[in-house]
Design a protein around this motif. Structure first.
Motif, PDB file in Angstrom:
ATOM      1  N   HIS A  66     -32.942  33.884  18.988  1.00  0.00           N
ATOM      2  CA  HIS A  66     -32.054  32.737  19.144  1.00  0.00           C
ATOM      3  C   HIS A  66     -31.923  32.420  20.626  1.00  0.00           C
ATOM      4  O   HIS A  66     -31.539  33.287  21.417  1.00  0.00           O
ATOM      5  CB  HIS A  66     -30.666  33.029  18.572  1.00  0.00           C
ATOM      6  CG  HIS A  66     -29.664  31.955  18.885  1.00  0.00           C
ATOM      7  ND1 HIS A  66     -28.819  32.010  19.978  1.00  0.00           N
ATOM      8  CD2 HIS A  66     -29.395  30.770  18.273  1.00  0.00           C
ATOM      9  CE1 HIS A  66     -28.064  30.931  20.013  1.00  0.00           C
ATOM     10  NE2 HIS A  66     -28.392  30.158  18.999  1.00  0.00           N
ATOM     11  N   VAL A  67     -32.264  31.211  21.000  1.00  0.00           N
ATOM     12  CA  VAL A  67     -32.112  30.764  22.385  1.00  0.00           C
ATOM     13  C   VAL A  67     -31.577  29.333  22.370  1.00  0.00           C
ATOM     14  O   VAL A  67     -32.225  28.426  21.856  1.00  0.00           O
ATOM     15  CB  VAL A  67     -33.448  30.815  23.165  1.00  0.00           C
ATOM     16  CG1 VAL A  67     -33.268  30.220  24.565  1.00  0.00           C
ATOM     17  CG2 VAL A  67     -33.967  32.242  23.263  1.00  0.00           C
ATOM     18  N   GLY A  68     -30.384  29.158  22.898  1.00  0.00           N
ATOM     19  CA  GLY A  68     -29.822  27.831  23.069  1.00  0.00           C
ATOM     20  C   GLY A  68     -29.753  26.982  21.821  1.00  0.00           C
ATOM     21  O   GLY A  68     -29.949  25.765  21.865  1.00  0.00           O
ATOM     22  N   GLY A  69     -29.458  27.604  20.683  1.00  0.00           N
ATOM     23  CA  GLY A  69     -29.364  26.847  19.439  1.00  0.00           C
ATOM     24  C   GLY A  69     -30.668  26.717  18.677  1.00  0.00           C
ATOM     25  O   GLY A  69     -30.680  26.178  17.568  1.00  0.00           O
ATOM     26  N   GLU A 121     -35.871  26.693  13.485  1.00  0.00           N
ATOM     27  CA  GLU A 121     -34.893  25.675  13.133  1.00  0.00           C
ATOM     28  C   GLU A 121     -33.945  25.467  14.304  1.00  0.00           C
ATOM     29  O   GLU A 121     -33.651  26.392  15.057  1.00  0.00           O
ATOM     30  CB  GLU A 121     -34.097  26.079  11.892  1.00  0.00           C
ATOM     31  CG  GLU A 121     -33.291  27.359  12.048  1.00  0.00           C
ATOM     32  CD  GLU A 121     -32.537  27.735  10.788  1.00  0.00           C
ATOM     33  OE1 GLU A 121     -32.614  26.989   9.795  1.00  0.00           O
ATOM     34  OE2 GLU A 121     -31.867  28.786  10.798  1.00  0.00           O
ATOM     35  N   VAL A 122     -33.496  24.250  14.465  1.00  0.00           N
ATOM     36  CA  VAL A 122     -32.509  23.932  15.492  1.00  0.00           C
ATOM     37  C   VAL A 122     -31.145  23.876  14.829  1.00  0.00           C
ATOM     38  O   VAL A 122     -30.946  23.135  13.852  1.00  0.00           O
ATOM     39  CB  VAL A 122     -32.827  22.590  16.180  1.00  0.00           C
ATOM     40  CG1 VAL A 122     -31.727  22.240  17.189  1.00  0.00           C
ATOM     41  CG2 VAL A 122     -34.176  22.649  16.876  1.00  0.00           C
ATOM     42  N   LEU A 123     -30.221  24.684  15.323  1.00  0.00           N
ATOM     43  CA  LEU A 123     -28.879  24.709  14.768  1.00  0.00           C
ATOM     44  C   LEU A 123     -28.080  23.525  15.310  1.00  0.00           C
ATOM     45  O   LEU A 123     -28.036  23.298  16.523  1.00  0.00           O
ATOM     46  CB  LEU A 123     -28.170  26.013  15.154  1.00  0.00           C
ATOM     47  CG  LEU A 123     -28.876  27.316  14.756  1.00  0.00           C
ATOM     48  CD1 LEU A 123     -28.058  28.511  15.225  1.00  0.00           C
ATOM     49  CD2 LEU A 123     -29.089  27.385  13.253  1.00  0.00           C
ATOM     50  N   ASP A 124     -27.455  22.777  14.420  1.00  0.00           N
ATOM     51  CA  ASP A 124     -26.613  21.679  14.897  1.00  0.00           C
ATOM     52  C   ASP A 124     -25.227  22.229  15.236  1.00  0.00           C
ATOM     53  O   ASP A 124     -24.931  23.409  15.060  1.00  0.00           O
ATOM     54  CB  ASP A 124     -26.544  20.535  13.885  1.00  0.00           C
ATOM     55  CG  ASP A 124     -25.943  20.945  12.546  1.00  0.00           C
ATOM     56  OD1 ASP A 124     -25.152  21.910  12.503  1.00  0.00           O
ATOM     57  OD2 ASP A 124     -26.251  20.288  11.531  1.00  0.00           O
ATOM     58  N   GLU A 125     -24.343  21.366  15.710  1.00  0.00           N
ATOM     59  CA  GLU A 125     -23.020  21.813  16.152  1.00  0.00           C
ATOM     60  C   GLU A 125     -22.233  22.429  15.006  1.00  0.00           C
ATOM     61  O   GLU A 125     -21.500  23.418  15.194  1.00  0.00           O
ATOM     62  CB  GLU A 125     -22.251  20.636  16.752  1.00  0.00           C
ATOM     63  CG  GLU A 125     -22.773  20.189  18.110  1.00  0.00           C
ATOM     64  CD  GLU A 125     -22.757  21.323  19.129  1.00  0.00           C
ATOM     65  OE1 GLU A 125     -21.744  22.056  19.205  1.00  0.00           O
ATOM     66  OE2 GLU A 125     -23.779  21.487  19.834  1.00  0.00           O
ATOM     67  N   ASP A 126     -22.373  21.889  13.811  1.00  0.00           N
ATOM     68  CA  ASP A 126     -21.658  22.445  12.656  1.00  0.00           C
ATOM     69  C   ASP A 126     -22.156  23.848  12.341  1.00  0.00           C
ATOM     70  O   ASP A 126     -21.355  24.745  12.034  1.00  0.00           O
ATOM     71  CB  ASP A 126     -21.830  21.539  11.434  1.00  0.00           C
ATOM     72  CG  ASP A 126     -21.051  20.237  11.562  1.00  0.00           C
ATOM     73  OD1 ASP A 126     -20.128  20.189  12.402  1.00  0.00           O
ATOM     74  OD2 ASP A 126     -21.374  19.284  10.822  1.00  0.00           O
ATOM     75  N   ASP A 127     -23.496  24.052  12.399  1.00  0.00           N
ATOM     76  CA  ASP A 127     -24.067  25.373  12.141  1.00  0.00           C
ATOM     77  C   ASP A 127     -23.534  26.400  13.144  1.00  0.00           C
ATOM     78  O   ASP A 127     -23.143  27.513  12.781  1.00  0.00           O
ATOM     79  CB  ASP A 127     -25.596  25.338  12.238  1.00  0.00           C
ATOM     80  CG  ASP A 127     -26.241  24.529  11.137  1.00  0.00           C
ATOM     81  OD1 ASP A 127     -25.659  24.471  10.039  1.00  0.00           O
ATOM     82  OD2 ASP A 127     -27.317  23.957  11.378  1.00  0.00           O
ATOM     83  N   ARG A 128     -23.542  26.010  14.415  1.00  0.00           N
ATOM     84  CA  ARG A 128     -23.124  26.942  15.456  1.00  0.00           C
ATOM     85  C   ARG A 128     -21.629  27.245  15.356  1.00  0.00           C
ATOM     86  O   ARG A 128     -21.200  28.385  15.563  1.00  0.00           O
ATOM     87  CB  ARG A 128     -23.489  26.383  16.825  1.00  0.00           C
ATOM     88  CG  ARG A 128     -24.991  26.181  16.996  1.00  0.00           C
ATOM     89  CD  ARG A 128     -25.366  25.576  18.321  1.00  0.00           C
ATOM     90  NE  ARG A 128     -25.296  26.551  19.404  1.00  0.00           N
ATOM     91  CZ  ARG A 128     -25.741  26.322  20.632  1.00  0.00           C
ATOM     92  NH1 ARG A 128     -26.263  25.145  20.944  1.00  0.00           N
ATOM     93  NH2 ARG A 128     -25.646  27.251  21.550  1.00  0.00           N
TER      94      ARG A 128
END
Length: 406
Positions: free
Chosen positions: A303-306, A333-340
């Motif tokens: 995991h790096v920067g989302g 996959e890129v984590l969005d703000e809701d995921d994070r």
């Protein structure tokens, strides 16, 4: 019966960190995880990405593995550069990392120091099965710069170890902990599992007593989880063994917490206790803080920067990718703000330091107030703007997390 696992490959584009993930790399805590996928035998309860020698085909031998992991380290440095993050923690896990020669683990750590800036107080941990290490081996690791060792004890009862298909004898883990101290390791952890079919109250008490008789400053204790597809699950499915009982698991946890507290250990995560802040596992804290890490090895997650990605699982496919200059990752996959935000809550609620109530949604804060009324969250901490599990809340931690994140 042919037990060699098949390789399933498909074309995967290069990883390539997006600029959004690069933002703040140098300022965010960063760790490296190195997965060693080899085991002498497969434990009946384990569903990790590990392999015994008869499960592996060509291109996946132990003798060449350190070189393969080093190849991914070079790739990681190229991907993360030129403004490389400082490595604050290194964790070598598995599998059984200590099936590799100590010189191989030293070579991996040496490469990390060559490629990356490394913090002066870097924490370097290796997992170890007690039967695979002796004082000489541990002295070599300590001399190479390893600072912490985590030993898989699981139980002090011989019949419990037999159900778990563990190879070491009762007492071996405690002796390995003593060997680690004698080799110069300041930080030593023992892992326990509770709730194994056939384990009695007396067995669990004896396991805790054995831990406290050893020179450790950290203890991890996990409830046995019956994972689908494991030998243990099949035995339970056939009626050979009973399913772990939830009430018994709760009793075991309370017994562990009380015993460890009396001996000077404090919980800092639901399943982890330490004698001081310095004794905490900083690498795991990095995960729980949703910081950055790069996972080296087959099946390893990063995991790096989302941006999250994970490598191909089979060691031969992993080695082949690197040998041909390809990225070993399988998916990303890129984590969005809701995921994070969701992960921040899920991880933070398990920590003794607690979670700021501001990290919860509006409905989550309403349910947090209800959890205080039910005795699951600390009223005092709530008054200070934090969600902190009570002793009862820790027994129901997963349910509390689900309730506050739904």
């Amino acid at each position: 019966m042919n037990t060699v696992l098949p390789l399933v490959e498909r074309a995967v584009p290069p990883l390539g960190l997006p600029e959004s993930a690069r933002e703040g790399i140098a300022r965010t805590p960063f760790g490296l995880y190195v997965h060693v996928p080899f085991c002498a035998t497969r434990c009946g309860y384990c569903d990790f990405n590990t392999y015994t020698s008869d499960e592996l085909g060509p291109g996946a031998n132990r003798a060449e593995y350190a070189g393969t992991a080093i190849a991914e380290l070079h790739r990681a440095a190229r991907e993360l550069g030129p403004d490389l993050p400082t490595v604050s923690t290194v964790f070598v896990g598995g599998g059984t990392p200590t099936l590799l020669p100590a010189a191989d683990l030293a070579a991996v750590l040496g490469t990390i120091r060559e490629l990356f800036p490394v913090a002066d107080d870097v924490e370097v941990t290796t997992e170890a099965n007690p039967e695979t290490v002796d004082r000489s081996y541990l002295e070599q690791l300590r001399g190479a710069g390893f600072t912490r060792v985590s030993l898989g004890m699981q139980s002090a009862a011989e019949h419990v170890l037999a159900v778990l298909d563990r190879r070491h004898t009762p007492g071996r883990a405690v002796q390995a902990a003593r060997d680690a101290r004698a080799a110069g390791f300041e930080h030593v952890n023992l892992d326990l599992i509770y709730g194994t079919p056939g384990e009695t109250d007396a067995d669990w008490a004896a396991s805790l007593e054995a831990v406290l008789a050893s020179p450790v400053d950290h203890v991890s204790a996990y409830a046995l989880i019956v994972e689908e597809g494991t030998r243990l699950a099949r035995r339970i499915g056939r009626g050979e063994l009973p399913m772990p009982d939830d009430d018994v698991l709760a009793d075991r946890y309370e017994q562990a917490d009380a015993t460890l507290r009396r001996a000077g250990f404090d919980w800092y995560e639901v399943s982890n206790w330490a004698t001081s802040d310095a004794a905490r596992c900083r690498h795991n804290e990095l995960y729980w803080a949703n910081a950055n890490w790069w996972g080296i090895g087959p099946g390893a997650h990063s995991h790096v920067g989302g941006l999250r990605w994970w490598n191909v699982k089979h060691p031969a496919a992993y080695a082949d990718r690197l040998a041909t200059g390809q990225s070993p990752h399988a998916e990303a996959e890129v984590l969005d703000e809701d995921d994070r935000a969701l992960e921040t809550v899920m991880l933070g609620l398990r920590l003794r330091d607690g979670l700021p109530l501001t990290a919860l949604s509006d409905s989550g804060r309403v349910r947090a107030a209800t959890a205080v009324d039910r005795g699951l969250l600390s009223a005092d901490a709530y008054g200070r703007g934090l969600a902190v599990l009570t002793d009862r809340g820790r027994l129901l931690a997963d349910a509390v997390v689900r309730d506050l994140t739904d």
